[in-house]
Design an enzyme around this catalytic site. Structure first.
Site, mmCIF file in Angstrom:
data_model
loop_
_atom_site.group_PDB
_atom_site.id
_atom_site.type_symbol
_atom_site.label_atom_id
_atom_site.label_comp_id
_atom_site.label_asym_id
_atom_site.label_seq_id
_atom_site.Cartn_x
_atom_site.Cartn_y
_atom_site.Cartn_z
ATOM 1 N N GLY A 104 23.138 6.915 32.457
ATOM 2 C CA GLY A 104 24.436 6.560 31.867
ATOM 3 C C GLY A 104 25.050 7.673 31.039
ATOM 4 O O GLY A 104 25.742 7.418 30.058
ATOM 5 N N GLY A 141 30.838 7.521 27.540
ATOM 6 C CA GLY A 141 30.525 6.942 26.236
ATOM 7 C C GLY A 141 29.367 7.559 25.480
ATOM 8 O O GLY A 141 29.287 8.783 25.275
ATOM 9 N N ILE A 142 28.449 6.718 25.079
ATOM 10 C CA ILE A 142 27.333 7.117 24.217
ATOM 11 C C ILE A 142 26.377 8.075 24.941
ATOM 12 O O ILE A 142 25.924 9.066 24.368
ATOM 13 C CB ILE A 142 26.597 5.843 23.739
ATOM 14 C CG1 ILE A 142 27.510 5.124 22.730
ATOM 15 C CG2 ILE A 142 25.251 6.145 23.126
ATOM 16 C CD1 ILE A 142 27.299 3.648 22.630
ATOM 17 N N TYR A 153 25.388 -10.869 28.162
ATOM 18 C CA TYR A 153 25.026 -9.514 27.716
ATOM 19 C C TYR A 153 23.926 -9.597 26.643
ATOM 20 O O TYR A 153 22.950 -8.842 26.693
ATOM 21 C CB TYR A 153 26.282 -8.842 27.161
ATOM 22 C CG TYR A 153 26.069 -7.468 26.575
ATOM 23 C CD1 TYR A 153 25.839 -6.362 27.400
ATOM 24 C CD2 TYR A 153 26.115 -7.248 25.195
ATOM 25 C CE1 TYR A 153 25.660 -5.090 26.856
ATOM 26 C CE2 TYR A 153 25.947 -5.988 24.657
ATOM 27 C CZ TYR A 153 25.718 -4.917 25.486
ATOM 28 O OH TYR A 153 25.551 -3.655 24.941
HETATM 29 N N1 LIG Z 1 29.538 0.673 22.845
HETATM 30 C C1 LIG Z 1 28.876 -0.116 22.021
HETATM 31 O O1 LIG Z 1 29.380 -0.546 20.962
HETATM 32 C C2 LIG Z 1 27.465 -0.510 22.337
HETATM 33 C C3 LIG Z 1 26.820 -1.381 21.433
HETATM 34 C C4 LIG Z 1 25.507 -1.721 21.679
HETATM 35 C C5 LIG Z 1 24.842 -1.220 22.771
HETATM 36 N N2 LIG Z 1 25.478 -0.393 23.653
HETATM 37 C C6 LIG Z 1 24.718 0.104 24.792
HETATM 38 O O2 LIG Z 1 24.854 1.505 24.890
HETATM 39 C C7 LIG Z 1 24.696 1.895 26.258
HETATM 40 C C8 LIG Z 1 25.829 2.826 26.659
HETATM 41 O O3 LIG Z 1 27.021 2.080 26.627
HETATM 42 P P1 LIG Z 1 28.470 2.721 26.363
HETATM 43 O O4 LIG Z 1 29.079 1.923 25.277
HETATM 44 O O5 LIG Z 1 28.367 4.177 26.248
HETATM 45 O O6 LIG Z 1 29.198 2.280 27.712
HETATM 46 P P2 LIG Z 1 30.014 3.093 28.817
HETATM 47 O O7 LIG Z 1 30.882 4.108 28.193
HETATM 48 O O8 LIG Z 1 30.620 2.045 29.668
HETATM 49 O O9 LIG Z 1 28.862 3.854 29.626
HETATM 50 C C9 LIG Z 1 27.958 3.148 30.437
HETATM 51 C C10 LIG Z 1 27.177 4.132 31.288
HETATM 52 O O10 LIG Z 1 26.263 3.386 32.088
HETATM 53 C C11 LIG Z 1 26.425 3.780 33.448
HETATM 54 N N3 LIG Z 1 26.109 2.688 34.363
HETATM 55 C C12 LIG Z 1 26.656 1.449 34.413
HETATM 56 N N4 LIG Z 1 26.126 0.761 35.440
HETATM 57 C C13 LIG Z 1 25.246 1.575 36.045
HETATM 58 C C14 LIG Z 1 24.412 1.440 37.176
HETATM 59 N N5 LIG Z 1 24.397 0.335 37.920
HETATM 60 N N6 LIG Z 1 23.613 2.469 37.523
HETATM 61 C C15 LIG Z 1 23.628 3.612 36.803
HETATM 62 N N7 LIG Z 1 24.408 3.825 35.744
HETATM 63 C C16 LIG Z 1 25.211 2.813 35.368
HETATM 64 C C17 LIG Z 1 27.902 4.167 33.551
HETATM 65 O O11 LIG Z 1 28.111 4.951 34.710
HETATM 66 P P3 LIG Z 1 29.599 5.208 35.332
HETATM 67 O O12 LIG Z 1 30.168 6.349 34.559
HETATM 68 O O13 LIG Z 1 29.318 5.510 36.753
HETATM 69 O O14 LIG Z 1 30.369 3.931 35.117
HETATM 70 C C18 LIG Z 1 28.075 4.918 32.249
HETATM 71 O O15 LIG Z 1 27.577 6.236 32.367
HETATM 72 C C19 LIG Z 1 24.619 0.603 27.061
HETATM 73 O O16 LIG Z 1 23.264 0.287 27.338
HETATM 74 C C20 LIG Z 1 25.210 -0.432 26.122
HETATM 75 O O17 LIG Z 1 24.737 -1.730 26.383
HETATM 76 C C21 LIG Z 1 26.787 -0.025 23.446
#
Ligand SMILES: NC(=O)c1ccc[n+]([C@@H]2O[C@H](COP(=O)([O-])OP(=O)(O)OC[C@H]3O[C@@H](n4cnc5c(N)ncnc54)[C@H](OP(=O)(O)O)[C@@H]3O)[C@@H](O)[C@H]2O)c1
Length: 304
Positions: A28, A32-33, A183
């Site tokens: 991922g 984002g993160i 989720y």
């Molecule tokens: N943002 C928050 O406030 C928050 C809070 C708590 C936890 N988190 C956790 O932090 C992590 C990163 O989230 P984010 O907020 O950075 O979200 P994000 O910007 O949507 O990034 C998600 C990443 O996961 C990848 N991904 C999604 N489905 C996938 C799959 N089937 N196979 C491989 N890669 C996949 C996406 O790839 P693509 O670029 O191809 O879409 C992207 O690189 C997640 O586990 C999320 O649950 C986030």
């Protein structure tokens, strides 16, 4: 791209154990993160394998990163967590190429989605929990064959505290729930699984640590505001943390001496905001772990 000076100062000061020249696999990292964590790890001198489902997007990110971090190696390995076949091929490639994994960061995740994974699991539980579970189970014997410590980092979320288990309807197929409840269960399962791993492999070379980013303004979070009844709250997202700050728990977990099974994340404002620290896990994370593992292995036994 480019990190803020403030972030660089934080990394220089806080990240005590060097990861220079070490190989870290991160899922991922195309958004984002994960993307910011990748940049922070490169700043600290690590080599990266970006495990990504979108090859073009990953290639474009690799080019942008390599321009700034010329001394590091960045490879791309295809991985779609919503496909068990892709997970198997990815794990085989890691083993075949004898990747000297120092850190493995399970960061990829989705918040919502009505579709199913290739193998028919509802998307959110199938990606965040089942996909990560199968990936880790497939890699554990290889990690154990390495002659040094391997840090396994699983990305949880404060939402795990709201998650509820129900083995009569594990995937929410009988009774529909809202996206947040689904989720939250996926992250509660991942948290329980991480504690299971931390305990089981405590005396081995595998060190399992959990991270959570707090609340950060990323694509995933903005998806929460898509339903019509949530749109009015969208401006609230502007007060959430930047991905660059929220991602710091990942370099922290990889460079600090923290105990197996720790949870690293912000701990201000109900654990939603701030610089990373060791967080206290809620009691529910420790309950009935064995039941979850037996149940999950029953579902995926032919795939692990
Ligand atoms: N943002 C928050 O406030 C928050 C809070 C708590 C936890 N988190 C956790 O932090 C992590 C990163 O989230 P984010 O907020 O950075 O979200 P994000 O910007 O949507 O990034 C998600 C990443 O996961 C990848 N991904 C999604 N489905 C996938 C799959 N089937 N196979 C491989 N890669 C996949 C996406 O790839 P693509 O670029 O191809 O879409 C992207 O690189 C997640 O586990 C999320 O649950 C986030």
């Amino acid at each position: 791209m480019s990190l803020k000076e403030k972030t660089k100062r934080y990394l220089n000061k806080k990240c005590k154990n060097s990861i220079e020249g070490k190989t870290i696999v991160i899922t991922g990292a195309t958004s984002g993160i994960g993307l910011k964590a990748a940049e922070e790890l490169l700043y600290l001198g690590a080599n990266l394998i970006l495990a990504a489902r979108n090859k073009e997007k990953a290639e474009e990110i690799k080019q942008r990163l390599i321009e700034e971090y010329k001394d590091s190696t960045i490879d791309i390995y295809p991985l779609d967590l919503a496909s068990l076949d892709s997970i198997k091929k990815f794990a085989t490639r890691i083993k075949r190429n004898k990747v000297d994994v120092y850190g493995f960061v399970n960061n990829a995740g989705v918040f919502s989605g009505k579709n199913r994974t290739i193998d028919g699991y509802p998307l959110v539980m199938g990606t965040n929990y089942i996909g990560t579970f199968v990936l880790v189970e497939r890699l554990l014997p290889y990690f154990m064959s390495l002659s040094h410590e391997v840090k396994l980092i699983n990305t949880s979320s404060i939402s795990y505290k709201s998650g509820k288990m129900n083995y009569n309807d594990f995937f929410f197929e009988k009774k529909k729930k809202n996206a947040f409840q689904i989720y939250s269960r996926s992250k509660l399962c991942l948290t329980k699984y991480s504690i299971y791993l931390a305990n089981k492999y405590m005396d081995s070379n595998i060190k399992t640590i959990m991270t959570h980013p707090g609340i950060a303004k990323t694509e995933l979070l903005l998806n929460m505001f898509k339903p019509w009844y949530m749109r009015i709250f969208k401006p609230v997202a502007n007060i959430f943390m930047t991905p660059e700050k929220a991602s710091l728990s990942i370099p922290y977990a990889l460079t600090e001496d923290v105990r197996c099974g720790s949870l690293i994340g912000p701990n201000h404002l109900f654990d939603g905001w701030g610089y990373p620290k060791i967080n206290k896990l809620a009691k529910k994370a420790y309950s009935e772990i064995e039941q979850l593992i037996v149940y999950t292995k029953g579902i995926v036994k032919k795939d692990i």
